[in-house]
Design a protein around this motif. Structure first.
Motif, mmCIF file in Angstrom:
data_model
loop_
_atom_site.group_PDB
_atom_site.id
_atom_site.type_symbol
_atom_site.label_atom_id
_atom_site.label_comp_id
_atom_site.label_asym_id
_atom_site.label_seq_id
_atom_site.Cartn_x
_atom_site.Cartn_y
_atom_site.Cartn_z
ATOM 1 N N LEU A 11 0.730 -1.103 0.157
ATOM 2 C CA LEU A 11 -0.003 -0.043 -0.051
ATOM 3 C C LEU A 11 0.847 1.381 0.034
ATOM 4 O O LEU A 11 0.186 2.401 -0.323
ATOM 5 C CB LEU A 11 -1.012 -0.019 1.167
ATOM 6 C CG LEU A 11 -2.328 -0.339 1.038
ATOM 7 C CD1 LEU A 11 -3.121 0.281 0.002
ATOM 8 C CD2 LEU A 11 -2.178 -1.982 0.560
ATOM 9 N N TRP A 12 2.431 0.939 0.193
ATOM 10 C CA TRP A 12 3.211 2.205 0.025
ATOM 11 C C TRP A 12 3.122 3.015 -1.196
ATOM 12 O O TRP A 12 3.360 4.220 -1.508
ATOM 13 C CB TRP A 12 4.383 1.915 0.669
ATOM 14 C CG TRP A 12 4.937 0.984 -0.341
ATOM 15 C CD1 TRP A 12 5.217 -0.465 -0.139
ATOM 16 C CD2 TRP A 12 5.887 1.024 -1.403
ATOM 17 N NE1 TRP A 12 5.660 -1.002 -1.101
ATOM 18 C CE2 TRP A 12 6.412 -0.277 -2.013
ATOM 19 C CE3 TRP A 12 6.034 2.352 -2.216
ATOM 20 C CZ2 TRP A 12 6.926 -0.464 -2.994
ATOM 21 C CZ3 TRP A 12 6.855 2.172 -3.317
ATOM 22 C CH2 TRP A 12 7.256 0.744 -3.779
ATOM 23 N N ARG A 13 2.507 2.304 -2.272
ATOM 24 C CA ARG A 13 2.495 2.480 -3.433
ATOM 25 C C ARG A 13 1.253 3.548 -3.854
ATOM 26 O O ARG A 13 1.152 4.168 -4.873
ATOM 27 C CB ARG A 13 2.604 1.375 -4.632
ATOM 28 C CG ARG A 13 3.700 0.687 -4.368
ATOM 29 C CD ARG A 13 3.674 -0.497 -5.412
ATOM 30 N NE ARG A 13 2.495 -1.640 -4.998
ATOM 31 C CZ ARG A 13 1.668 -1.859 -6.257
ATOM 32 N NH1 ARG A 13 1.792 -1.540 -7.357
ATOM 33 N NH2 ARG A 13 0.756 -2.546 -5.957
ATOM 34 N N HIS A 14 0.195 3.216 -3.047
ATOM 35 C CA HIS A 14 -0.875 4.039 -3.090
ATOM 36 C C HIS A 14 -0.562 5.801 -3.392
ATOM 37 O O HIS A 14 0.204 6.244 -2.515
ATOM 38 C CB HIS A 14 -1.966 3.941 -2.224
ATOM 39 C CG HIS A 14 -3.071 4.494 -2.386
ATOM 40 N ND1 HIS A 14 -3.654 5.798 -2.213
ATOM 41 C CD2 HIS A 14 -4.447 3.725 -2.809
ATOM 42 C CE1 HIS A 14 -4.907 6.039 -2.693
ATOM 43 N NE2 HIS A 14 -5.380 4.713 -2.900
ATOM 44 N N PRO A 15 -1.175 6.399 -4.103
ATOM 45 C CA PRO A 15 -0.774 7.561 -4.293
ATOM 46 C C PRO A 15 -1.176 8.809 -3.009
ATOM 47 O O PRO A 15 -0.298 9.707 -3.027
ATOM 48 C CB PRO A 15 -1.576 8.309 -5.406
ATOM 49 C CG PRO A 15 -2.540 7.220 -5.900
ATOM 50 C CD PRO A 15 -2.200 5.832 -5.203
ATOM 51 N N LYS A 16 -1.875 8.320 -2.218
ATOM 52 C CA LYS A 16 -2.200 8.948 -1.166
ATOM 53 C C LYS A 16 -1.747 8.638 0.277
ATOM 54 O O LYS A 16 -1.574 9.163 1.339
ATOM 55 C CB LYS A 16 -3.773 9.008 -0.945
ATOM 56 C CG LYS A 16 -4.514 9.885 -1.825
ATOM 57 C CD LYS A 16 -6.016 9.733 -1.377
ATOM 58 C CE LYS A 16 -6.816 10.699 -2.457
ATOM 59 N NZ LYS A 16 -8.422 10.699 -2.304
ATOM 60 N N ASP A 17 -0.865 7.639 0.108
ATOM 61 C CA ASP A 17 -0.204 7.128 1.318
ATOM 62 C C ASP A 17 1.238 7.740 1.498
ATOM 63 O O ASP A 17 1.912 8.106 0.422
ATOM 64 C CB ASP A 17 0.499 5.656 0.989
ATOM 65 C CG ASP A 17 0.969 4.931 2.151
ATOM 66 O OD1 ASP A 17 0.305 4.517 3.221
ATOM 67 O OD2 ASP A 17 2.310 4.812 2.279
ATOM 68 N N GLN A 18 1.556 8.153 2.690
ATOM 69 C CA GLN A 18 2.621 9.225 2.981
ATOM 70 C C GLN A 18 3.798 8.337 4.075
ATOM 71 O O GLN A 18 4.660 8.816 4.627
ATOM 72 C CB GLN A 18 2.278 10.139 3.751
ATOM 73 C CG GLN A 18 1.360 11.319 2.789
ATOM 74 C CD GLN A 18 0.958 12.530 3.586
ATOM 75 O OE1 GLN A 18 1.818 13.000 4.210
ATOM 76 N NE2 GLN A 18 -0.204 13.103 3.467
ATOM 77 N N SER A 19 3.498 7.028 4.120
ATOM 78 C CA SER A 19 4.578 6.230 4.890
ATOM 79 C C SER A 19 5.869 6.229 4.650
ATOM 80 O O SER A 19 6.750 6.241 5.352
ATOM 81 C CB SER A 19 3.957 5.005 4.958
ATOM 82 O OG SER A 19 4.221 4.054 3.798
ATOM 83 N N ALA A 20 6.160 6.639 3.283
ATOM 84 C CA ALA A 20 7.533 6.844 2.596
ATOM 85 C C ALA A 20 8.088 8.060 3.323
ATOM 86 O O ALA A 20 9.364 8.357 3.191
ATOM 87 C CB ALA A 20 7.612 6.704 1.185
ATOM 88 N N ARG A 21 7.347 8.885 3.991
ATOM 89 C CA ARG A 21 7.905 10.021 4.617
ATOM 90 C C ARG A 21 8.326 9.503 6.313
ATOM 91 O O ARG A 21 8.646 10.621 7.026
ATOM 92 C CB ARG A 21 6.631 11.004 4.736
ATOM 93 C CG ARG A 21 6.450 11.823 3.512
ATOM 94 C CD ARG A 21 5.495 12.794 3.834
ATOM 95 N NE ARG A 21 5.793 13.812 4.793
ATOM 96 C CZ ARG A 21 5.164 14.626 5.563
ATOM 97 N NH1 ARG A 21 3.713 14.407 5.445
ATOM 98 N NH2 ARG A 21 5.515 15.349 6.491
#
Length: 462
Positions: free
Chosen positions: A22-32
């Motif tokens: 789900l980190w690939r979802h455009p609204k996900d910010q977990s990569a931050r």
């Protein structure tokens, strides 16, 4: 009287925490996750939603059971890379007044003496809003990287943790008297040395002769969190835990687990409700049922089934890559998280025949816990049903995307629960322990840790 429902937010200092892909979802910010502003913004959101706290998980190894290596975990970002959870707390505490912080740290690979100081420091800096999630470890890779062939057997890990807690209680509760620190500018005495005591601990695993390096913090001992639901884990929790996290795929399974925990608390000489019990859950919600279902299907299109099996293999201690996808999981013996295995076995006993493919699909969003989809009204109905039928106190909320999942809960679910009188509208003042239990800042007298309290030195007048 309507029972109050409690929420914790479940996160981790990494990208793919529970919902792989789900980190690939455009609204996900977990990569931050490496951006401190992500964490401070999340903390403010959760406090606005009156969450009890944010529970930050951690691992000290990679998931390398699936396929016999960590390649799939690295490829999918399955809790790797992962950063330290404790270093996030001070910044989040600075931008909030009430939110609690449950941080995960294992007993296997860090000596309790420096760890005691680290937790006391956080308790000071948060003004008494920190808790410690006690874990004994379950990843073999962590053991190997710390110089061991493998981790200890499941029950032996808890025996080691028992002494670890004994050392900590002696340091937190038994080393410094409440009035040891004088800060007397006239006499020049900062601390009265007669009121600071060496703990003199000599045990099987640890020798700690000296004093605690920190003065007493607001709670002295942080709130103790625990997540083990195996028989040995429940026994450990009954003696130590003040907040307990569980997971169950069915209401019947959850009710059984909650009853066992409350019985164990009572058997340990504590009140049946002396620990708050939260069950793992992921909520997918929106303004209408149709929008919530569409959101779920959107999330599912980004989920990684292989990434889910990487997690499940690590949690269950079984290499699921060796199974046919349509093969029933069967009876297994696990040296990892035994409750994870029990959950799937229980689901099969409830009439369904769980396969490896089912486990992958089930775990793709939310990990080990169930997920529910619906409007705010529908979700509120289900949450109240779970609480009424299982006697659980609240929910440890995992996310599909972050912070979007938490934003949706705050926008659509919490206002509905508040309208029903089933969710707090304001925080209780005081420390995390006071907010959770309403019995003061310090450990209650019947708690195991209270038995290590120092006896005050008699005054000259006495």
């Amino acid at each position: 009287m309507t029972r109050q429902i409690r929420f914790n937010a479940f996160d981790m200092n990494c990208v793919a925490h529970q919902s792989s892909g789900l980190w690939r979802h455009p609204k996900d910010q977990s990569a931050r996750y490496t951006d401190l502003r992500y964490w401070t913004e999340l903390a403010k959101l959760l406090e606005r939603g009156r969450f009890d706290g944010i529970f930050i998980a951690d691992v000290l190894g990679t998931y390398d059971v699936y396929g016999g290596s960590n390649e799939a975990a690295i490829r999918h970002g399955a809790q790797v890379p992962v950063s330290d959870p404790l270093l996030l707390v001070s910044a989040m505490a600075l931008v909030t007044e009430h939110l609690g912080f449950g941080v995960t740290a294992g007993t296997a690979y860090e000596h309790p003496y420096p760890f005691a100081r680290r937790m006391s420091t956080l308790d000071h800096l948060t003004n008494g809003r920190v808790g410690w999630n006690v874990v004994t470890g379950y990843l073999p890779s962590a053991a190997r990287n710390m110089g061991n062939d493998d981790q200890l057997e499941h029950d032996e890990r808890y025996a080691h943790a028992d002494e670890y807690l004994e050392v900590l209680y002696k340091l937190w509760e038994g080393s410094w008297e409440d009035d040891a620190v004088e800060r007397n500018r006239e006499t020049g005495v900062f601390t009265d040395p007669t009121k600071v005591h060496e703990i003199g601990h000599v045990g099987k695993h640890f020798t700690v002769p000296g004093i605690h390096l920190s003065e007493p913090s607001p709670q002295r001992s942080p709130v103790i969190y625990q997540a083990g639901a195996s028989p040995r884990g429940i026994g450990f929790a009954a003696e130590n835990a003040e907040a307990i996290f569980v997971g169950a795929s069915t209401k019947a399974g959850l009710k059984s687990t909650v009853t066992k925990i409350r019985d164990a608390l009572e058997a340990a000489g504590r009140d049946r409700y002396s620990a708050r019990i939260y069950t793992l859950l992921t909520i997918i919600t929106d303004e209408t049922p149709e929008k919530a279902q569409a959101k779920y299907q959107d999330f599912l299109s980004y989920a990684s089934e292989e990434g889910a099996l990487v997690f499940m293999s690590g949690w269950m201690g079984i290499d699921l890559s060796t199974y046919d996808l349509d093969e029933p999981i069967g009876n297994v013996k696990s040296n990892a998280i035994q409750s994870a295995v029990a959950n799937f076995q229980q689901a099969a006993e409830d009439g369904s025949q769980w396969t490896v493919r089912d486990i992958a699909r089930h775990g793709a969003i939310g990990g080990l816990g169930p997920f529910i989809v619906g409007s705010g009204v529908e979700i509120a109905d289900q949450l109240q049903e779970w609480v009424d039928e299982t006697d659980v106190d609240g929910f440890n909320l995992a996310y599909a995307i972050t912070p979007g999942t938490f934003e949706d809960v705050v926008e659509f679910v919490i206002p509905e629960l508040q309208r029903r009188g089933a969710y707090p509208t304001e925080y209780i003042e005081g420390t995390l322990r006071q907010k959770l239990h309403g019995r003061g800042d310090r450990l209650p007298a019947e708690h195991r840790g209270a038995s290590y309290r120092v006896t005050p030195t008699p005054s000259v007048a006495d």
